[in-house]
Design an enzyme around this catalytic site. Structure first.
Site, PDB file in Angstrom:
ATOM      1  N   PHE A 172       0.874  -1.178   0.000  1.00  0.00           N
ATOM      2  CA  PHE A 172       0.000   0.000   0.000  1.00  0.00           C
ATOM      3  C   PHE A 172       0.903   1.218   0.000  1.00  0.00           C
ATOM      4  O   PHE A 172       1.668   1.443   0.945  1.00  0.00           O
ATOM      5  CB  PHE A 172      -0.895   0.022   1.246  1.00  0.00           C
ATOM      6  CG  PHE A 172      -1.769   1.251   1.359  1.00  0.00           C
ATOM      7  CD1 PHE A 172      -3.132   1.165   1.157  1.00  0.00           C
ATOM      8  CD2 PHE A 172      -1.232   2.497   1.676  1.00  0.00           C
ATOM      9  CE1 PHE A 172      -3.945   2.294   1.261  1.00  0.00           C
ATOM     10  CE2 PHE A 172      -2.033   3.631   1.784  1.00  0.00           C
ATOM     11  CZ  PHE A 172      -3.390   3.521   1.578  1.00  0.00           C
ATOM     12  N   GLU A 173       0.809   1.986  -1.061  1.00  0.00           N
ATOM     13  CA  GLU A 173       1.536   3.254  -1.143  1.00  0.00           C
ATOM     14  C   GLU A 173       0.656   4.277  -1.842  1.00  0.00           C
ATOM     15  O   GLU A 173       0.032   3.965  -2.857  1.00  0.00           O
ATOM     16  CB  GLU A 173       2.821   3.138  -1.966  1.00  0.00           C
ATOM     17  CG  GLU A 173       3.931   2.331  -1.375  1.00  0.00           C
ATOM     18  CD  GLU A 173       5.167   2.299  -2.272  1.00  0.00           C
ATOM     19  OE1 GLU A 173       6.286   2.333  -1.735  1.00  0.00           O
ATOM     20  OE2 GLU A 173       5.009   2.229  -3.515  1.00  0.00           O
ATOM     21  N   ILE A 174       0.585   5.462  -1.308  1.00  0.00           N
ATOM     22  CA  ILE A 174       0.076   6.623  -2.037  1.00  0.00           C
ATOM     23  C   ILE A 174       1.231   7.610  -2.026  1.00  0.00           C
ATOM     24  O   ILE A 174       1.633   8.091  -0.966  1.00  0.00           O
ATOM     25  CB  ILE A 174      -1.177   7.226  -1.380  1.00  0.00           C
ATOM     26  CG1 ILE A 174      -2.275   6.180  -1.251  1.00  0.00           C
ATOM     27  CG2 ILE A 174      -1.670   8.421  -2.199  1.00  0.00           C
ATOM     28  CD1 ILE A 174      -3.532   6.671  -0.552  1.00  0.00           C
TER      29      ILE A 174
END
Length: 396
Positions: free
Chosen positions: A296-298
């Site tokens: 999970f990366e933004i």
């Protein structure tokens, strides 16, 4: 009557066209006013019931799926609710394989239901092999947003020729003897290297700045009632996460020594207000193994494209650790973001419920209620053994 036919037929056409214009106008008006209007029968479905499908079958109105070579065109989003006019320059990124189809479908469906049906951010799906037509057909129906299918260039994916295969094989065998997950997998190492240094260079991603990484078979537990991409841009954030934990030291035995060597030779690239305190308990002498879980990366791709990160990745690449050991993109991204960005440019998305087996983050309190979260707020990795959230929070 034969004399009247030429004048009657144009009149019929005019009435039919007028009716169609009215139907389209009503459909658009309701789609703007009512956020749940998408659950009602579509215009395509109505046209079939009204016997107008032949008129529409060649219309661009029904051609809502974009080819992999078509760049995002702002004109495609002009006739949509006002919320879309304030979107960031952003996309979802999904690295997957044809055999991942079931898990891809569930992940995209959840993201669309929990967030993207209101924002219609595009999707970029990448694969080291061409996607099958069946894969594309199954995925396209899940979203009204633009969707692009691309292939990873071979030079960005496969083990470089200059890697000493004997040394790489010895490293794999050594890790296999230790029982390390993916110890013997070269494809896993290809993926880690690609996610560390090349995904943001892909032709389909070059038009975009921000991305949200999604993987097969993950879960999004909560409604996202705001735009995380706009939050990143409006607050000058470069990296966002939901789960933080310690790395398996046996997979990166020489990584920190390489990082320290880079810092000595490139001290001008280190941010004065960095987050070294997240990475090290003794001012950088040793690595405490904390990292942000990168499934999970933004984040901001311009940060990865910048001089500091490019020099950092090139340095690590030359060491060969992606193949001689098992350097992951999670510690590489985490170390870079902690060193080259200000600590206030890192963000914990505590209000986004997320699970990637075997760990999950579940919001609590008002955030859990507001997000209508389906997870148990007492079941969260945040403050258990091997979580690094406390390290992150201690920075502020």
């Amino acid at each position: 009557m034969a004399v009247l036919l030429p004048s009657v037929l144009p009149a019929r056409r005019f009435l039919i066209l007028t009716f169609i214009v009215v139907v389209i106008g009503i459909h658009y008006l309701f789609s703007v006013i009512h956020k749940d209007y998408d659950r009602l029968p579509s215009l395509t479905h109505l046209s079939g019931q009204l016997g107008l499908s032949k008129f529409y079958e060649n219309s661009e109105l029904l051609n809502s799926t974009f080819s992999s070579t078509t760049p995002p065109v702002p004109a495609n989003i002009t006739a949509v609710p006002e919320v879309l006019s304030n979107r960031a320059n952003a996309t979802f990124v999904f690295l997957c394989r044809n055999q991942d189809l079931a898990g891809v479908v569930t992940s995209i469906k959840q993201m669309e239901d929990r967030f993207n049906r209101n924002y219609q951010y595009p999707w970029v799906l990448l694969n080291e092999e061409p996607f099958t037509e069946e894969f594309k057909r199954r995925v396209r129906i899940l979203t009204d947003a633009p969707i692009f299918f691309g292939q990873v260039p071979s030079e960005h994916w496969y083990q470089p020729e200059w890697i000493d295969e004997n040394q790489a094989q010895a490293g794999r065998l050594r890790m296999m003897a230790q029982g390390i997950i993916y110890a013997g997998s070269v494809p896993y190492r290809n993926m880690c290297r690609f996610n560390s240094g090349f995904f943001f260079q892909h032709e389909l991603l070059k038009p975009f700045r921000y991305y949200w990484r999604v993987e097969p078979e993950v879960k999004f537990f909560c409604d996202v009632t705001y735009d995380p991409f706009r939050f990143m841009e409006d607050n000058s954030k470069v990296y966002g996460f939901t789960i933080s934990l310690v790395e398996w030291e046996a997979t990166i035995p020489t990584l920190w020594a390489s990082v320290k060597e880079f810092i000595v030779n490139n001290s001008e690239l280190i941010s004065p207000d960095n987050a070294m305190g997240f990475l090290s308990d003794n001012g950088g002498d040793s690595y405490n193994l904390c990292h942000y879980w990168s499934n999970f990366e933004i984040a901001d791709m311009d940060f990865w494209r910048g001089e500091a990160y490019q020099r950092f990745f090139d340095f690590l690449e030359a060491k060969g650790g992606f193949y001689y050991e098992r350097w992951g993109d999670a510690p590489v991204h985490s170390i870079a973001a902690s060193l080259f960005a200000r600590k206030d440019q890192l963000h914990f998305f505590r209000d986004i419920g997320y699970r990637h087996d075997p760990f999950q983050h579940c919001p609590s309190g008002e955030e859990w209620i507001k997000g209508r979260c389906s997870c148990d707020p007492n079941d969260s990795f945040d403050y258990v053994v091997n979580s690094c959230i406390k390290k992150y929070e201690s920075l502020f």
